[in-house]
Design a protein around this motif. Structure first.
Motif, PDB file in Angstrom:
ATOM      1  N   GLN A   1       0.819  -1.207   0.000  1.00 33.42           N
ATOM      2  CA  GLN A   1       0.000   0.000   0.000  1.00 33.42           C
ATOM      3  C   GLN A   1       0.856   1.262   0.000  1.00 33.42           C
ATOM      4  OE1 GLN A   1      -3.296   0.350  -0.465  1.00 33.42           O
ATOM      5  NE2 GLN A   1      -3.291  -1.858  -0.836  1.00 33.42           N
ATOM      6  N   ALA A   2       1.974   1.215   0.718  1.00 28.41           N
ATOM      7  CA  ALA A   2       2.876   2.370   0.729  1.00 28.41           C
ATOM      8  C   ALA A   2       3.488   2.590  -0.647  1.00 28.41           C
ATOM      9  CB  ALA A   2       3.975   2.162   1.777  1.00 28.41           C
ATOM     10  N   GLN A   3       3.837   1.512  -1.312  1.00 25.50           N
ATOM     11  CA  GLN A   3       4.412   1.619  -2.653  1.00 25.50           C
ATOM     12  C   GLN A   3       3.381   2.138  -3.650  1.00 25.50           C
ATOM     13  OE1 GLN A   3       5.829  -2.461  -2.757  1.00 25.50           O
ATOM     14  NE2 GLN A   3       7.956  -1.762  -2.735  1.00 25.50           N
ATOM     15  N   LEU A   4       2.133   1.680  -3.518  1.00 26.58           N
ATOM     16  CA  LEU A   4       1.068   2.168  -4.388  1.00 26.58           C
ATOM     17  C   LEU A   4       0.827   3.658  -4.170  1.00 26.58           C
ATOM     18  CD1 LEU A   4      -1.465  -0.794  -4.061  1.00 26.58           C
ATOM     19  CD2 LEU A   4      -0.062  -0.252  -6.057  1.00 26.58           C
ATOM     20  N   ALA A   5       0.907   4.090  -2.922  1.00 29.36           N
ATOM     21  CA  ALA A   5       0.731   5.514  -2.612  1.00 29.36           C
ATOM     22  C   ALA A   5       1.857   6.339  -3.232  1.00 29.36           C
ATOM     23  CB  ALA A   5       0.687   5.721  -1.101  1.00 29.36           C
ATOM     24  N   CYS A   6       3.076   5.824  -3.198  1.00 28.95           N
ATOM     25  CA  CYS A   6       4.211   6.524  -3.820  1.00 28.95           C
ATOM     26  C   CYS A   6       4.024   6.626  -5.329  1.00 28.95           C
ATOM     27  CB  CYS A   6       5.514   5.799  -3.507  1.00 28.95           C
ATOM     28  SG  CYS A   6       6.089   5.995  -1.811  1.00 28.95           S
ATOM     29  N   LEU A   7       3.524   5.549  -5.939  1.00 21.94           N
ATOM     30  CA  LEU A   7       3.297   5.558  -7.382  1.00 21.94           C
ATOM     31  C   LEU A   7       2.223   6.579  -7.748  1.00 21.94           C
ATOM     32  CD1 LEU A   7       3.917   4.284 -10.138  1.00 21.94           C
ATOM     33  CD2 LEU A   7       2.166   2.544  -9.648  1.00 21.94           C
ATOM     34  N   ALA A   8       1.138   6.616  -6.973  1.00 24.13           N
ATOM     35  CA  ALA A   8       0.074   7.590  -7.228  1.00 24.13           C
ATOM     36  C   ALA A   8       0.595   9.012  -7.074  1.00 24.13           C
ATOM     37  CB  ALA A   8      -1.098   7.350  -6.279  1.00 24.13           C
ATOM     38  N   ASP A   9       1.427   9.240  -6.060  1.00 24.00           N
ATOM     39  CA  ASP A   9       1.998  10.572  -5.836  1.00 24.00           C
ATOM     40  C   ASP A   9       2.871  10.986  -7.020  1.00 24.00           C
ATOM     41  OD1 ASP A   9       2.712  12.843  -3.879  1.00 24.00           O
ATOM     42  OD2 ASP A   9       4.675  12.054  -4.452  1.00 24.00           O
ATOM     43  N   TRP A  10       3.643  10.048  -7.547  1.00 18.63           N
ATOM     44  CA  TRP A  10       4.515  10.353  -8.688  1.00 18.63           C
ATOM     45  C   TRP A  10       3.701  10.719  -9.928  1.00 18.63           C
ATOM     46  CZ3 TRP A  10       5.664   7.505 -13.329  1.00 18.63           C
ATOM     47  CH2 TRP A  10       6.722   8.046 -14.065  1.00 18.63           C
ATOM     48  N   ILE A  11       2.612   9.955 -10.192  1.00 18.43           N
ATOM     49  CA  ILE A  11       1.746  10.256 -11.339  1.00 18.43           C
ATOM     50  C   ILE A  11       1.148  11.653 -11.188  1.00 18.43           C
ATOM     51  CG2 ILE A  11      -0.379   9.619 -12.548  1.00 18.43           C
ATOM     52  CD1 ILE A  11       0.208   6.695 -11.749  1.00 18.43           C
ATOM     53  N   ALA A  12       0.642  11.943 -10.001  1.00 17.19           N
ATOM     54  CA  ALA A  12       0.017  13.250  -9.760  1.00 17.19           C
ATOM     55  C   ALA A  12       1.029  14.382  -9.913  1.00 17.19           C
ATOM     56  CB  ALA A  12      -0.607  13.277  -8.371  1.00 17.19           C
ATOM     57  N   THR A  13       2.236  14.180  -9.397  1.00 14.28           N
ATOM     58  CA  THR A  13       3.275  15.203  -9.505  1.00 14.28           C
ATOM     59  C   THR A  13       3.632  15.468 -10.957  1.00 14.28           C
ATOM     60  OG1 THR A  13       4.194  14.616  -7.339  1.00 14.28           O
ATOM     61  CG2 THR A  13       5.644  15.801  -8.859  1.00 14.28           C
ATOM     62  N   ARG A  14       3.702  14.405 -11.767  1.00 17.67           N
ATOM     63  CA  ARG A  14       3.977  14.581 -13.188  1.00 17.67           C
ATOM     64  C   ARG A  14       2.846  15.333 -13.882  1.00 17.67           C
ATOM     65  NH1 ARG A  14       8.020  11.946 -16.157  1.00 17.67           N
ATOM     66  NH2 ARG A  14       7.084  13.285 -17.763  1.00 17.67           N
ATOM     67  N   CYS A  15       1.608  15.044 -13.490  1.00 20.14           N
ATOM     68  CA  CYS A  15       0.461  15.752 -14.063  1.00 20.14           C
ATOM     69  C   CYS A  15       0.533  17.242 -13.740  1.00 20.14           C
ATOM     70  CB  CYS A  15      -0.851  15.177 -13.522  1.00 20.14           C
ATOM     71  SG  CYS A  15      -1.308  13.569 -14.186  1.00 20.14           S
TER      72      CYS A  15
END
Length: 228
Positions: free
Chosen positions: A196-210
């Motif tokens: 879950q922590a890794q999924l949260a990091c991935l979501a944060d990275w996608i959002a930051t790129r957006c």
């Protein structure tokens, strides 16, 4: 006196409908055998035994194990498509979109037992060109769907020069987490907090790129407005 016949009593399935139902039953049984036992045990004879049919009846629908495996893979892909919506609305804030997407694709695809079944088939059929060719076609089809859906949900990223690499990194990360389930306990006591922590990091990275892409292009994006 007119006698009305109950619709249920008068309806009979056609031969084609019965045949399709039998094929679906065999495919579902094959998936169950692979999931709960192993690919090696999934022979035509074992499938017939598990499905309550004769080997001849199974071969009437699937002439070989290779043909059966191709149909199983197709069903695994289609069941993923049917299982639910992967794509959040592009009108949502970038961070909400990213979180929804990551959780949806994880829950509906990569955390599902059928994902491991598909990889068992892939790894077990590496010496069967017919099956590998079918896998390549399925991968192209899935990749095209994922490409279209992802950049529709995240339009800020559609014009990025590295967009294909970006999507590839997202899917590779999810795929890697999914494959780790091969080594997980049979009955985990609680959801994996590390996942879950890794999924949260991935979501944060996608959002930051957006957010970065929208700011670079000078276009508004759905992000929270900071008030001073």
């Amino acid at each position: 006196m007119n006698h009305r016949v109950s619709p249920k009593a008068g309806v009979r399935r056609t031969h084609a409908e019965r045949s399709a139902a039998t094929r679906q039953h065999l495919i579902a049984t094959a998936i169950d055998v692979i999931q709960h036992r192993s690919l090696e045990e999934m022979s035509i004879h074992e499938l017939a035994k598990s499905a309550g049919m004769t080997s001849g009846a199974v071969q009437h629908h699937f002439e070989s194990k290779a043909v059966l495996m191709m149909n199983v893979l197709s069903e695994l892909i289609e069941s993923t498509v049917r299982s639910g919506e992967l794509w959040p609305s592009p009108a949502l804030p970038a961070r909400e979109r990213a979180a929804k997407f990551v959780q949806a694709v994880w829950g509906l695809v990569y955390a599902q037992p059928r994902f491991i079944v598909a990889w068992n088939i892939y790894l077990g059929c590496r010496n069967q060109p017919e099956v590998l060719g079918h896998i390549a076609e399925l991968r192209q089809s899935v990749q095209a769907r994922m490409h279209e859906g992802f950049f529709t949900a995240f339009p800020e990223l559609a014009a990025e020069p590295d967009r294909d690499g970006l999507l590839g990194l997202v899917l590779s990360s999810l795929r890697g987490l999914g494959l780790l389930q091969l080594f997980a306990p049979a009955q985990p006591s609680a959801p994996d907090a590390v996942h879950q922590a890794q999924l949260a990091c991935l979501a944060d990275w996608i959002a930051t790129r957006c957010e970065a892409a929208a700011a670079s292009a000078g276009t508004p994006t759905k992000v929270r407005t900071r008030r001073r």
